[in-house]
Design a protein around this motif. Structure first.
Motif, PDB file in Angstrom:
ATOM      1  N   GLU A  45       0.822  -1.207   0.000  1.00  0.00           N
ATOM      2  CA  GLU A  45       0.000   0.000   0.000  1.00  0.00           C
ATOM      3  C   GLU A  45       0.858   1.261   0.000  1.00  0.00           C
ATOM      4  O   GLU A  45       0.332   2.374   0.081  1.00  0.00           O
ATOM      5  N   GLY A  46       2.177   1.120  -0.130  1.00  0.00           N
ATOM      6  CA  GLY A  46       3.085   2.260  -0.086  1.00  0.00           C
ATOM      7  C   GLY A  46       3.128   3.099  -1.352  1.00  0.00           C
ATOM      8  O   GLY A  46       3.686   4.190  -1.363  1.00  0.00           O
ATOM      9  N   ALA A  47       2.550   2.593  -2.426  1.00  0.00           N
ATOM     10  CA  ALA A  47       2.484   3.306  -3.705  1.00  0.00           C
ATOM     11  C   ALA A  47       1.349   2.679  -4.503  1.00  0.00           C
ATOM     12  O   ALA A  47       0.783   1.660  -4.090  1.00  0.00           O
ATOM     13  N   SER A  48       1.034   3.276  -5.632  1.00  0.00           N
ATOM     14  CA  SER A  48      -0.034   2.714  -6.458  1.00  0.00           C
ATOM     15  C   SER A  48       0.429   1.395  -7.071  1.00  0.00           C
ATOM     16  O   SER A  48       1.629   1.133  -7.207  1.00  0.00           O
ATOM     17  N   ALA A  49      -0.518   0.571  -7.449  1.00  0.00           N
ATOM     18  CA  ALA A  49      -0.193  -0.708  -8.086  1.00  0.00           C
ATOM     19  C   ALA A  49       0.603  -0.482  -9.364  1.00  0.00           C
ATOM     20  O   ALA A  49       1.531  -1.233  -9.656  1.00  0.00           O
ATOM     21  N   ASN A  50       0.274   0.569 -10.116  1.00  0.00           N
ATOM     22  CA  ASN A  50       1.019   0.873 -11.346  1.00  0.00           C
ATOM     23  C   ASN A  50       2.474   1.206 -11.046  1.00  0.00           C
ATOM     24  O   ASN A  50       3.381   0.748 -11.744  1.00  0.00           O
ATOM     25  N   GLU A  51       2.703   2.003 -10.015  1.00  0.00           N
ATOM     26  CA  GLU A  51       4.072   2.382  -9.648  1.00  0.00           C
ATOM     27  C   GLU A  51       4.862   1.171  -9.159  1.00  0.00           C
ATOM     28  O   GLU A  51       6.025   0.999  -9.521  1.00  0.00           O
ATOM     29  N   ILE A  52       4.242   0.344  -8.333  1.00  0.00           N
ATOM     30  CA  ILE A  52       4.916  -0.844  -7.824  1.00  0.00           C
ATOM     31  C   ILE A  52       5.251  -1.794  -8.969  1.00  0.00           C
ATOM     32  O   ILE A  52       6.372  -2.297  -9.065  1.00  0.00           O
ATOM     33  N   ALA A  53       4.307  -2.022  -9.864  1.00  0.00           N
ATOM     34  CA  ALA A  53       4.533  -2.919 -10.999  1.00  0.00           C
ATOM     35  C   ALA A  53       5.677  -2.412 -11.874  1.00  0.00           C
ATOM     36  O   ALA A  53       6.555  -3.187 -12.268  1.00  0.00           O
ATOM     37  N   ALA A  54       5.685  -1.124 -12.168  1.00  0.00           N
ATOM     38  CA  ALA A  54       6.746  -0.552 -13.002  1.00  0.00           C
ATOM     39  C   ALA A  54       8.101  -0.710 -12.327  1.00  0.00           C
ATOM     40  O   ALA A  54       9.107  -1.011 -12.977  1.00  0.00           O
ATOM     41  N   HIS A  55       8.149  -0.530 -11.020  1.00  0.00           N
ATOM     42  CA  HIS A  55       9.417  -0.666 -10.295  1.00  0.00           C
ATOM     43  C   HIS A  55       9.874  -2.122 -10.261  1.00  0.00           C
ATOM     44  O   HIS A  55      11.063  -2.402 -10.447  1.00  0.00           O
ATOM     45  N   ILE A  56       8.961  -3.024 -10.033  1.00  0.00           N
ATOM     46  CA  ILE A  56       9.306  -4.447 -10.021  1.00  0.00           C
ATOM     47  C   ILE A  56       9.850  -4.875 -11.380  1.00  0.00           C
ATOM     48  O   ILE A  56      10.757  -5.703 -11.456  1.00  0.00           O
ATOM     49  N   ASP A  57       9.333  -4.297 -12.441  1.00  0.00           N
ATOM     50  CA  ASP A  57       9.827  -4.621 -13.783  1.00  0.00           C
ATOM     51  C   ASP A  57      11.302  -4.268 -13.959  1.00  0.00           C
ATOM     52  O   ASP A  57      11.955  -4.792 -14.854  1.00  0.00           O
ATOM     53  N   SER A  58      11.835  -3.416 -13.082  1.00  0.00           N
ATOM     54  CA  SER A  58      13.250  -3.039 -13.172  1.00  0.00           C
ATOM     55  C   SER A  58      14.162  -3.937 -12.325  1.00  0.00           C
ATOM     56  O   SER A  58      15.376  -3.732 -12.306  1.00  0.00           O
ATOM     57  N   CYS A  59      13.604  -4.931 -11.659  1.00  0.00           N
ATOM     58  CA  CYS A  59      14.405  -5.842 -10.836  1.00  0.00           C
ATOM     59  C   CYS A  59      15.353  -6.634 -11.739  1.00  0.00           C
ATOM     60  O   CYS A  59      14.894  -7.375 -12.606  1.00  0.00           O
ATOM     61  N   PRO A  60      16.671  -6.482 -11.555  1.00  0.00           N
ATOM     62  CA  PRO A  60      17.624  -7.115 -12.473  1.00  0.00           C
ATOM     63  C   PRO A  60      17.683  -8.636 -12.391  1.00  0.00           C
ATOM     64  O   PRO A  60      18.044  -9.293 -13.371  1.00  0.00           O
ATOM     65  N   SER A  61      17.304  -9.220 -11.280  1.00  0.00           N
ATOM     66  CA  SER A  61      17.405 -10.676 -11.131  1.00  0.00           C
ATOM     67  C   SER A  61      16.096 -11.402 -11.426  1.00  0.00           C
ATOM     68  O   SER A  61      16.093 -12.608 -11.602  1.00  0.00           O
ATOM     69  N   GLY A  62      14.997 -10.674 -11.415  1.00  0.00           N
ATOM     70  CA  GLY A  62      13.699 -11.319 -11.562  1.00  0.00           C
ATOM     71  C   GLY A  62      13.199 -11.925 -10.266  1.00  0.00           C
ATOM     72  O   GLY A  62      12.239 -12.689 -10.258  1.00  0.00           O
ATOM     73  N   ALA A  63      13.832 -11.574  -9.158  1.00  0.00           N
ATOM     74  CA  ALA A  63      13.419 -12.107  -7.863  1.00  0.00           C
ATOM     75  C   ALA A  63      12.066 -11.560  -7.426  1.00  0.00           C
ATOM     76  O   ALA A  63      11.348 -12.203  -6.672  1.00  0.00           O
ATOM     77  N   LEU A  64      11.730 -10.376  -7.897  1.00  0.00           N
ATOM     78  CA  LEU A  64      10.436  -9.778  -7.597  1.00  0.00           C
ATOM     79  C   LEU A  64       9.529  -9.941  -8.809  1.00  0.00           C
ATOM     80  O   LEU A  64       9.956  -9.721  -9.949  1.00  0.00           O
ATOM     81  N   SER A  65       8.290 -10.294  -8.546  1.00  0.00           N
ATOM     82  CA  SER A  65       7.283 -10.356  -9.590  1.00  0.00           C
ATOM     83  C   SER A  65       5.955  -9.960  -8.955  1.00  0.00           C
ATOM     84  O   SER A  65       5.875  -9.736  -7.750  1.00  0.00           O
ATOM     85  N   TYR A  66       4.923  -9.870  -9.755  1.00  0.00           N
ATOM     86  CA  TYR A  66       3.636  -9.410  -9.230  1.00  0.00           C
ATOM     87  C   TYR A  66       2.478  -9.957 -10.032  1.00  0.00           C
ATOM     88  O   TYR A  66       2.639 -10.444 -11.149  1.00  0.00           O
ATOM     89  N   LYS A  67       1.311  -9.841  -9.419  1.00  0.00           N
ATOM     90  CA  LYS A  67       0.057 -10.165 -10.077  1.00  0.00           C
ATOM     91  C   LYS A  67      -0.908  -9.050  -9.724  1.00  0.00           C
ATOM     92  O   LYS A  67      -1.051  -8.696  -8.547  1.00  0.00           O
ATOM     93  N   ARG A  68      -1.550  -8.498 -10.724  1.00  0.00           N
ATOM     94  CA  ARG A  68      -2.552  -7.454 -10.470  1.00  0.00           C
ATOM     95  C   ARG A  68      -3.839  -8.104  -9.983  1.00  0.00           C
ATOM     96  O   ARG A  68      -4.284  -9.099 -10.533  1.00  0.00           O
ATOM     97  N   LEU A  69      -4.423  -7.523  -8.957  1.00  0.00           N
ATOM     98  CA  LEU A  69      -5.677  -8.041  -8.413  1.00  0.00           C
ATOM     99  C   LEU A  69      -6.875  -7.256  -8.909  1.00  0.00           C
ATOM    100  O   LEU A  69      -7.983  -7.732  -8.868  1.00  0.00           O
ATOM    101  N   SER A  70      -6.621  -6.024  -9.356  1.00  0.00           N
ATOM    102  CA  SER A  70      -7.680  -5.184  -9.937  1.00  0.00           C
ATOM    103  C   SER A  70      -7.041  -4.167 -10.848  1.00  0.00           C
ATOM    104  O   SER A  70      -5.843  -3.894 -10.750  1.00  0.00           O
ATOM    105  N   GLN A  71      -7.803  -3.620 -11.717  1.00  0.00           N
ATOM    106  CA  GLN A  71      -7.296  -2.609 -12.644  1.00  0.00           C
ATOM    107  C   GLN A  71      -7.506  -1.218 -12.045  1.00  0.00           C
ATOM    108  O   GLN A  71      -8.572  -0.928 -11.499  1.00  0.00           O
ATOM    109  N   GLU A  72      -6.498  -0.377 -12.181  1.00  0.00           N
ATOM    110  CA  GLU A  72      -6.630   1.018 -11.759  1.00  0.00           C
ATOM    111  C   GLU A  72      -7.147   1.824 -12.918  1.00  0.00           C
ATOM    112  O   GLU A  72      -6.886   1.525 -14.065  1.00  0.00           O
ATOM    113  N   SER A  73      -7.886   2.892 -12.629  1.00  0.00           N
ATOM    114  CA  SER A  73      -8.371   3.751 -13.701  1.00  0.00           C
ATOM    115  C   SER A  73      -7.306   4.716 -14.143  1.00  0.00           C
ATOM    116  O   SER A  73      -6.426   5.059 -13.467  1.00  0.00           O
TER     117      SER A  73
END
Length: 73
Positions: A45-73
């Protein structure tokens, strides 16, 4: 595989400690979400789902991943 799941309202974050190379990209780039001094260390809950997803996409090892539970407008 050693996966941990951090579930929020709009996003679920997965962390695979065996893949992590400890580059620090997560904690340096988004400390309001990834804070090693807190438990749990991932605050979905520290940032929007879009911001968290974009940041996780920059993880160089792939250790972080995500699943969206709902769509943001």
């Amino acid at each position: 595989m050693s996966n941990k799941v951090y579930r929020g309202k709009e996003i679920e974050v997965y962390f695979d400690s065996e893949k992590c190379i400890h580059s620090g990209v997560c904690v340096k780039g988004m400390p309001q979400v990834f804070d090693l001094n807190k438990r749990p260390w991932v605050n979905t809950e520290g940032a929007s789902a879009n911001e968290i997803a974009a940041h996780i996409d920059s993880c160089p090892s792939g250790a972080l991943s995500y699943k969206r539970l709902s769509q943001e407008s």
